[in-house]
Design a protein around this motif. Structure first.
Motif, mmCIF file in Angstrom:
data_model
loop_
_atom_site.group_PDB
_atom_site.id
_atom_site.type_symbol
_atom_site.label_atom_id
_atom_site.label_comp_id
_atom_site.label_asym_id
_atom_site.label_seq_id
_atom_site.Cartn_x
_atom_site.Cartn_y
_atom_site.Cartn_z
ATOM 1 N N CYS A 156 17.231 10.767 -34.328
ATOM 2 C CA CYS A 156 18.633 10.434 -34.576
ATOM 3 C C CYS A 156 19.458 10.916 -33.378
ATOM 4 C CB CYS A 156 19.130 11.100 -35.854
ATOM 5 S SG CYS A 156 18.341 10.500 -37.357
ATOM 6 N N GLY A 157 20.561 10.238 -33.121
ATOM 7 C CA GLY A 157 21.360 10.641 -31.971
ATOM 8 C C GLY A 157 22.823 10.257 -32.085
ATOM 9 N N TYR A 158 23.661 11.090 -31.519
ATOM 10 C CA TYR A 158 25.096 10.840 -31.427
ATOM 11 C C TYR A 158 25.534 11.100 -29.996
ATOM 12 C CZ TYR A 158 24.871 11.502 -36.531
ATOM 13 O OH TYR A 158 24.550 11.423 -37.850
ATOM 14 N N ASN A 159 26.382 10.229 -29.484
ATOM 15 C CA ASN A 159 26.982 10.447 -28.172
ATOM 16 C C ASN A 159 28.465 10.743 -28.378
ATOM 17 O OD1 ASN A 159 27.685 8.361 -25.255
ATOM 18 N ND2 ASN A 159 27.656 10.578 -25.469
ATOM 19 N N LEU A 160 28.800 12.025 -28.429
ATOM 20 C CA LEU A 160 30.185 12.447 -28.591
ATOM 21 C C LEU A 160 30.814 12.728 -27.231
ATOM 22 C CD1 LEU A 160 30.055 14.941 -31.615
ATOM 23 C CD2 LEU A 160 30.419 12.474 -31.637
ATOM 24 N N PRO A 161 32.136 12.629 -27.118
ATOM 25 C CA PRO A 161 32.798 13.014 -25.876
ATOM 26 C C PRO A 161 32.479 14.465 -25.517
ATOM 27 C CG PRO A 161 34.310 11.816 -27.287
ATOM 28 C CD PRO A 161 33.092 12.094 -28.102
ATOM 29 N N GLN A 162 32.246 14.698 -24.256
ATOM 30 C CA GLN A 162 31.857 16.031 -23.782
ATOM 31 C C GLN A 162 32.876 17.094 -24.166
ATOM 32 O OE1 GLN A 162 30.912 16.091 -19.593
ATOM 33 N NE2 GLN A 162 31.544 18.211 -19.397
ATOM 34 N N GLY A 163 34.144 16.775 -24.008
ATOM 35 C CA GLY A 163 35.173 17.751 -24.331
ATOM 36 C C GLY A 163 35.223 18.080 -25.810
ATOM 37 N N VAL A 164 34.932 17.102 -26.652
ATOM 38 C CA VAL A 164 34.909 17.335 -28.094
ATOM 39 C C VAL A 164 33.807 18.327 -28.447
ATOM 40 C CG1 VAL A 164 34.397 16.270 -30.328
ATOM 41 C CG2 VAL A 164 35.981 15.151 -28.736
ATOM 42 N N ILE A 165 32.604 18.114 -27.880
ATOM 43 C CA ILE A 165 31.500 19.047 -28.150
ATOM 44 C C ILE A 165 31.859 20.440 -27.651
ATOM 45 C CG2 ILE A 165 29.081 19.571 -27.676
ATOM 46 C CD1 ILE A 165 28.557 16.596 -27.392
ATOM 47 N N ASN A 222 25.911 13.477 -22.895
ATOM 48 C CA ASN A 222 25.231 12.691 -21.875
ATOM 49 C C ASN A 222 23.734 12.644 -22.161
ATOM 50 O OD1 ASN A 222 23.672 12.575 -19.163
ATOM 51 N ND2 ASN A 222 25.690 11.778 -18.641
ATOM 52 N N PHE A 223 23.154 11.456 -22.070
ATOM 53 C CA PHE A 223 21.718 11.276 -22.241
ATOM 54 C C PHE A 223 21.022 10.925 -20.930
ATOM 55 C CE2 PHE A 223 23.111 10.969 -26.569
ATOM 56 C CZ PHE A 223 22.028 11.286 -27.363
ATOM 57 N N GLY A 224 21.791 10.580 -19.914
ATOM 58 C CA GLY A 224 21.217 10.089 -18.673
ATOM 59 C C GLY A 224 20.369 11.096 -17.931
ATOM 60 N N ARG A 225 20.619 12.396 -18.156
ATOM 61 C CA ARG A 225 19.862 13.429 -17.456
ATOM 62 C C ARG A 225 18.550 13.751 -18.159
ATOM 63 N NH1 ARG A 225 21.294 14.455 -12.267
ATOM 64 N NH2 ARG A 225 23.306 13.440 -12.085
ATOM 65 N N MET A 226 18.315 13.143 -19.298
ATOM 66 C CA MET A 226 17.048 13.331 -20.018
ATOM 67 C C MET A 226 16.566 11.957 -20.500
ATOM 68 S SD MET A 226 18.625 15.362 -23.306
ATOM 69 C CE MET A 226 20.051 14.691 -24.192
ATOM 70 N N PRO A 227 16.125 11.111 -19.575
ATOM 71 C CA PRO A 227 15.820 9.716 -19.902
ATOM 72 C C PRO A 227 14.756 9.526 -20.979
ATOM 73 C CG PRO A 227 15.036 10.299 -17.695
ATOM 74 C CD PRO A 227 15.923 11.401 -18.147
ATOM 75 N N LYS A 228 13.780 10.424 -21.071
ATOM 76 C CA LYS A 228 12.751 10.260 -22.102
ATOM 77 C C LYS A 228 13.291 10.587 -23.485
ATOM 78 C CE LYS A 228 8.672 10.794 -19.171
ATOM 79 N NZ LYS A 228 7.402 11.526 -18.930
ATOM 80 N N VAL A 229 14.229 11.500 -23.560
ATOM 81 C CA VAL A 229 14.904 11.772 -24.828
ATOM 82 C C VAL A 229 15.764 10.564 -25.206
ATOM 83 C CG1 VAL A 229 16.562 13.253 -26.027
ATOM 84 C CG2 VAL A 229 14.873 14.264 -24.475
ATOM 85 N N ASN A 286 23.185 5.995 -21.315
ATOM 86 C CA ASN A 286 23.584 7.003 -20.345
ATOM 87 C C ASN A 286 24.438 8.090 -20.992
ATOM 88 O OD1 ASN A 286 23.798 7.928 -17.504
ATOM 89 N ND2 ASN A 286 25.969 7.498 -17.799
ATOM 90 N N GLY A 287 25.391 7.665 -21.817
ATOM 91 C CA GLY A 287 26.302 8.618 -22.443
ATOM 92 C C GLY A 287 27.629 8.684 -21.721
ATOM 93 N N SER A 288 28.645 9.095 -22.426
ATOM 94 C CA SER A 288 30.004 9.075 -21.884
ATOM 95 C C SER A 288 30.367 10.323 -21.097
ATOM 96 C CB SER A 288 31.004 8.903 -23.033
ATOM 97 O OG SER A 288 30.902 9.993 -23.948
ATOM 98 N N GLY A 289 29.677 11.454 -21.338
ATOM 99 C CA GLY A 289 30.086 12.688 -20.689
ATOM 100 C C GLY A 289 31.537 12.996 -21.015
ATOM 101 N N GLY A 290 32.288 13.453 -20.012
ATOM 102 C CA GLY A 290 33.702 13.764 -20.224
ATOM 103 C C GLY A 290 34.628 12.591 -20.007
ATOM 104 N N PHE A 291 34.037 11.415 -19.771
ATOM 105 C CA PHE A 291 34.782 10.212 -19.413
ATOM 106 C C PHE A 291 35.905 9.894 -20.400
ATOM 107 C CE2 PHE A 291 35.517 5.704 -19.007
ATOM 108 C CZ PHE A 291 35.253 5.382 -17.694
ATOM 109 N N ILE A 292 35.610 9.972 -21.701
ATOM 110 C CA ILE A 292 36.596 9.553 -22.705
ATOM 111 C C ILE A 292 37.768 10.529 -22.760
ATOM 112 C CG2 ILE A 292 36.967 9.040 -25.139
ATOM 113 C CD1 ILE A 292 34.075 8.165 -25.322
#
Length: 643
Positions: free
Chosen positions: A101-110, A84-91, A388-394
């Protein structure tokens, strides 16, 4: 014996340039705020450490600069791997501007990758993310053009598609607990969640890295029971005491709530009820899909209101509500406490909860929606130009047996009023959510159809269901105009074939009696017998088979009714506005086959839904049951009389 208690300033000096760091926290809870603040302070004063890689599961901040939001300063981070990126908007902004550089991976995967790292394995195989933006065919989870390395790869194993997620070795773990002894043993008795602190600590330690723990108090060696030690001291390098209470709040809105940490249980009968606004209306309709005796996950926003509805309607003892953060049972909390639960039955580690989810343990999930298109694709990760990022959604949406997406029909200033059992749009939202094509696929409607996954889309004014031909409108709120309030506010025209009215109880500010509905208490009233003509009438109009228990309940009611006649009967079944979950057609057809062969002289069915007629014809014919389904009641009656 080494005393591991030290100052936060000293602990920060041990972090080196280009280290890979991971931190704990879920939304606004369980965040080691003092460690984040000290890391930021050292960088601003010394310019080091710099070029860090940050790995984190969920958002850990208040969206206004706290938590990981403190790490936005240019040069501090060079890469972020986050759910999730939504909780750190400046990042997030830095990522969108190609500064990092950035990756938005599923929360459960991380979360599961922490264990993979701890075990020294190269990565993780998972089906989570297939056919979404995480899939290499759709971007490979990269959030910008600057990000080039592929850390997600597609593989075919024995004819099945799998994603392989590359593990990134961790140098520093920033974790949080309640108590620590000088040897570094950590307990979490006053924390709302345990998250992944053990797996994170093990991942860093086994890589020869550093584990820094923020705690609320220091206790003597031997005073923590071995079974209460969440992270053993052998994994911990530094223990830092949070000497300022605001740096160790349970979450940003609550200093400490013992009901959330399981220290006490509180009465739930007098918990405040929700105001009858659009959020409650959506939560009420979504609650009609709750499976008694089932496991349920609720997302943030409109979906978390379902927990309050379950409490109001006395459903809580009959369902098990869970969160991906690890809470099991009780009354799920919302707002700043989202992810935790009052009177929880258990609190699991986050990675273990995702094991449960990914393996098919969920009966239903209710999740939010930012965008939806005609194919039933949902976007909750990148919309309106915002990452915003997917969080655990996926993880959650792909693996739950059934899915309800819940959210307002439009966004930005929407105001509604529920009056006399009807809904009125006071002020329309500025932004459309139902668009021709979503900006990013967080949930694939096509993939869900292929797997016969039941999916509903619930709003305050209407309900859609996912079909192989796309989104179908199935319910409209009383008082709502189809052309003006629905079609006029959409970017495409849905399938419109057999629309019914949403249950009027939803729009009245009084208890709905939902428990009786979900337990099928009045199902027997849908079956009547005409002894003179030897006709059994089965009225399934407006009823839904949402779970296997519904088929079991229907089987019992019909068997009792048939056996009471003492003879074979002619059966007429009204299937108008009758809905069957996509994955339960075969089970329903098996029931009908058995009942027809055992009790019926002849059976006719009717429904105005062309889709239902086609679907049932295909399903019943496979089992050798007379597949013709009539379009009207008159046709059905004429047919059975002639028979």
């Amino acid at each position: 014996m080494k005393d591991k208690v030290t100052t936060v300033e000293h602990a920060m000096t041990l972090i080196r340039d280009e280290d890979v760091i991971t931190t704990t926290g879920f939304v606004q809870s369980c965040i080691p705020e003092m460690l984040h603040a000290a890391l930021e302070k050292r960088f601003l004063e010394e310019g080091h450490p710099r070029d860090l890689t940050l790995i984190m599961c969920a958002g850990a901040g208040d969206s206004k600069g706290l938590g990981t939001g403190r790490l936005h300063h240019e040069g501090l981070l060079k890469r972020v791997i986050a759910g999730n990126f939504g909780r750190m908007p400046k990042v997030a902004q830095a990522a969108q501007e190609d500064k990092i550089c950035g990756y938005n991976l599923p929360q459960g995967v991380i979360s599961q990758l922490y264990r993979t790292c701890a075990a020294g394995q190269p990565g993780l195989f998972s089906k989570v993310g297939l056919h979404t933006f995480v899939d290499p065919r759709h971007g490979g989870a990269k959030v910008n053009k600057k990000t080039e390395e592929d850390i997600v790869k597609l593989h075919n194993i024995d004819g099945e598609e799998w994603l392989f997620y590359k593990a990134t070795k961790i140098d520093v773990a920033l974790i949080r607990g309640t108590s620590a002894d000088p040897s570094g043993n950590i307990s979490m008795e006053r924390e709302a969640l345990t998250l992944d602190v053990l797996a994170q600590a093990m991942a860093a330690h086994n890589n020869g890295g550093l584990v820094i723990a923020q705690v609320e108090r220091i206790v003597e060696n031997g005073s923590i029971s071995p079974k209460d030690v969440k992270v053993p001291g052998l994994l911990v390098d530094c223990v830092v005491l949070a000497d300022q209470p605001e740096m160790h709040r349970m979450n940003y809105g609550v200093m400490h709530d013992p009901a959330l940490s399981g220290e006490i249980r509180v009465p739930v009968e007098n918990m405040p009820k929700m105001t009858l606004d659009q959020r409650k209306i959506i939560a009420r309709r979504a609650a009609f899909e709750l499976p008694p005796n089932g496991a349920v996950n609720l997302g943030v926003g409109a979906p978390d209101g379902v927990a309050a509805i379950a409490n109001e309607e006395k459903l809580t003892p009959y369902i098990t509500l869970t969160t991906e953060a690890g809470a099991v049972g009780g009354v799920l909390a919302g707002g700043s406490s989202f992810g935790s639960s009052r009177n929880a039955d258990a609190v699991m580690d986050q990675n273990q909860m995702f094991d449960f989810y990914d393996g098919g343990g969920l009966d239903l999930t209710c999740l939010g929606v930012a965008q939806c298109d005609r194919e039933g694709n949902v976007n909750s990760s990148h919309f309106g130009g915002r990452l915003n990022g997917s969080g655990g959604f996926i993880n959650i949406s792909q693996n739950s047996r059934a899915v309800v997406f819940a959210g307002t029909f439009t966004a930005g200033g929407l105001q509604v009023a529920a009056e006399d059992g009807k809904l009125r749009i006071v002020q329309e939202g500025r932004n459309r959510k139902f668009v021709p094509l979503v900006d990013q696929i967080t949930f694939s409607g096509t993939y869900a159809c292929r797997r016969a996954q039941p999916v509903l889309y619930v709003t305050e004014r209407c309900v859609f269901q996912l079909t192989p031909k796309g989104l179908e409108l199935i319910e409209i709120a009383p008082g709502i105009d189809l052309e003006k309030d629905i079609l006029g506010q959409m970017g495409f025209k849905p399938i419109i074939e057999n629309v019914t009215e949403m249950d009027p109880r939803i729009f009245m500010d009084e208890p709905m009696g939902l428990l009786d509905t979900l337990l099928n208490v009045n199902l027997c009233e849908r079956v009547t017998y005409d002894a003179e003509r030897n006709f059994m009438f089965v009225n399934l109009e407006g009823w839904s088979i949402k779970k296997k228990a519904d088929i079991e309940d229907l089987n019992k009611v019909l068997k009792d009714a048939f056996e009471a006649t003492g003879q074979r009967v002619k059966t007429v079944m009204n299937q108008n506005q009758f809905r069957i979950a996509d994955d339960l057609y075969d089970a329903y057809a098996l029931l009908i086959e058995q009942l027809v062969s055992e009790y019926s002289l002849s059976t006719v069915r009717y429904t105005t839904s062309a889709f239902m007629r086609l679907k049932m014809k295909e399903t019943l014919s496979k089992r050798g049951v007379q597949p013709h389904i009539f379009e009207s009641q008159d046709e059905a009656h004429q047919a059975i009389q002639s028979l």
